[in-house]
Scaffold this active site. Sequence first.
Site, PDB file in Angstrom:
ATOM      1  N   HIS A 133      61.524 -44.724  41.977  1.00 44.92           N
ATOM      2  CA  HIS A 133      62.137 -45.048  43.271  1.00 44.92           C
ATOM      3  C   HIS A 133      61.461 -46.334  43.767  1.00 44.92           C
ATOM      4  O   HIS A 133      60.317 -46.618  43.395  1.00 44.92           O
ATOM      5  CB  HIS A 133      61.836 -43.878  44.219  1.00 44.92           C
ATOM      6  N   ASP A 210      54.923 -38.662  41.820  1.00 48.63           N
ATOM      7  CA  ASP A 210      55.832 -38.662  42.968  1.00 48.63           C
ATOM      8  C   ASP A 210      56.699 -37.407  42.858  1.00 48.63           C
ATOM      9  O   ASP A 210      57.596 -37.337  42.002  1.00 48.63           O
ATOM     10  CB  ASP A 210      56.660 -39.953  42.925  1.00 48.63           C
ATOM     11  N   GLN A 213      61.336 -35.347  44.471  1.00 45.44           N
ATOM     12  CA  GLN A 213      62.532 -34.633  43.988  1.00 45.44           C
ATOM     13  C   GLN A 213      62.191 -33.350  43.253  1.00 45.44           C
ATOM     14  O   GLN A 213      63.080 -32.661  42.777  1.00 45.44           O
ATOM     15  CB  GLN A 213      63.344 -35.561  43.068  1.00 45.44           C
ATOM     16  N   LYS A 236      62.839 -33.347  52.314  1.00 49.08           N
ATOM     17  CA  LYS A 236      63.544 -32.993  51.063  1.00 49.08           C
ATOM     18  C   LYS A 236      63.248 -31.553  50.664  1.00 49.08           C
ATOM     19  O   LYS A 236      63.671 -31.084  49.621  1.00 49.08           O
ATOM     20  CB  LYS A 236      63.135 -33.964  49.955  1.00 49.08           C
ATOM     21  N   CYS A 374      68.048 -46.452  45.762  1.00 47.81           N
ATOM     22  CA  CYS A 374      66.686 -47.016  45.794  1.00 47.81           C
ATOM     23  C   CYS A 374      66.059 -47.051  44.408  1.00 47.81           C
ATOM     24  O   CYS A 374      64.836 -46.876  44.254  1.00 47.81           O
ATOM     25  CB  CYS A 374      65.779 -46.244  46.763  1.00 47.81           C
TER      26      CYS A 374
HETATM   27  C1  LIG Z   1      61.599 -39.867  43.966  1.00 48.60           C
HETATM   28  C2  LIG Z   1      61.513 -40.383  45.365  1.00 48.60           C
HETATM   29  N1  LIG Z   1      60.397 -40.987  45.777  1.00 48.60           N
HETATM   30  C3  LIG Z   1      60.263 -41.429  47.028  1.00 48.60           C
HETATM   31  C4  LIG Z   1      61.260 -41.281  47.949  1.00 48.60           C
HETATM   32  C5  LIG Z   1      61.053 -41.766  49.341  1.00 48.60           C
HETATM   33  O1  LIG Z   1      60.966 -40.677  50.173  1.00 48.60           O
HETATM   34  P1  LIG Z   1      60.814 -40.880  51.784  1.00 48.60           P
HETATM   35  O2  LIG Z   1      61.958 -41.761  52.182  1.00 48.60           O
HETATM   36  O3  LIG Z   1      60.939 -39.498  52.320  1.00 48.60           O
HETATM   37  O4  LIG Z   1      59.493 -41.491  52.021  1.00 48.60           O
HETATM   38  C6  LIG Z   1      62.458 -40.684  47.565  1.00 48.60           C
HETATM   39  C7  LIG Z   1      63.577 -40.564  48.511  1.00 48.60           C
HETATM   40  O5  LIG Z   1      64.716 -40.512  48.140  1.00 48.60           O
HETATM   41  C8  LIG Z   1      62.576 -40.207  46.244  1.00 48.60           C
HETATM   42  O6  LIG Z   1      63.689 -39.615  45.833  1.00 48.60           O
END
Ligand SMILES: Cc1ncc(COP(=O)(O)O)c(C=O)c1O
Length: 407
Positions: A133, A210, A213, A236, A374
């Site tokens: 991401h 990370d 998901q 999420k 993203c």
């Molecule tokens: C894998 C992953 N990392 C990071 C993020 C960023 O999350 P946040 O916007 O809640 O900080 C997302 C959001 O879609 C994501 O899917």
Amino acid sequence: MKPAPALPAAQPLDIVRVREDFPLLGRPMRGRPLVYLDNANSTQKPRSVIDATSRFYSEQYANIHRGVYFLSQEATEAYDRARARVAAFLNASSVREIVFVRGTTEAINLVASSWGRGNLGPGDEVLISAMEHHSGIVPWQMACRAAGAHLRVIPVDDDGELILEEAERLFTSRTKILSVIHVSNALGTVNPVGALVAMARSRGVPVLLDGAQTISHRAVDVQDLGCDFYVFSGHKLFGPTGIGVLWGREALLDAMPPYQGGGNMIELVTFETTTYAPLPYKFEAGTTNIAGTLGLASAIDYVAGIGYDAIAAHERKLLDRLLGGLSTIPQVRLIGNPKERVGVFSMTVDGVHPHDAGTILDLEGIAVRAGHHCVQPLMARFGVPATIRASLALYNTVEECDALVAG
Ligand SMILES: Cc1ncc(COP(=O)(O)O)c(C=O)c1O
């Protein structure tokens, strides 16, 4: 700290009862039942989470760590209990390893900035993957730029899986950290983090995962994973926005400089110098999202009450139905075909721009995400500017899957 005893799993999942827990799912959309399939973006909230946050504001509200009066002490105790709940949920060794942040993005920025300042120098390398991401790319780019270090990227194959032989080759004596997505937000791929962590640890390289998901689909045990940092967002996981978690090994967090300065993160301040509060407060400058932490703890209780086994079995059934249905439509191209995956996937439809497809589905009350999700570098890897992404959660139904295929 020992993990909380597992609550009895509701096997199989009672979907009618589960849906009643989520008030928004009953809202009609464009004259039809809402079909919410944008859960990788953000999940809906159960009544218990809504109640936990609203009860805090209506009955318990006060700032924490500041008052000698009853309300403040009560709020502080609730905040501390929320941290203990998160620690048990992740099987962390201590509450000192749980830092409350705004979300995954802030957690990765915190590590890239604070750990990066102390550990990255000219010529060093940060290893990430081609399916990160943007929040797993940009903070590391910024840290590398500040230090004169370089990003190295583990490539992805046509199935949407990381190429492990390439990962092995990309580790060098200059590799200082491996930062990878646990589950892909665009493809649903569950990455082989066991193998990646083993590769890194054998070289003494710390690992950040990370889990944005992962957290609504699979149980996470940070000690079992063997990583050094794990990050996720509350919104999420059926929790509130603006709250997330950075878990880090205590020794690493202890050695890192503060990310932000201000109130709460200090022990003693003079104009000449400041000493910092112990973990985890050193990383929680200013007034934090207190209501968010209570909502997050409530969301964790909710998911634990259903059980990850029941969630995974339910989502597997829905995913098989969706992929089976979509594979009968010749114009639909599914992006990637990972062997191990959760209920998240991307597709394109011949001759239809993803935004148009998203708009047409919206007219039928179906909420999916259209765009680059993203992950622009991953989109470029598959030669598409954008896709349509559908993503499942525990409250989705077979009928909703059929509605998407029909739409
Ligand atoms: C894998 C992953 N990392 C990071 C993020 C960023 O999350 P946040 O916007 O809640 O900080 C997302 C959001 O879609 C994501 O899917």
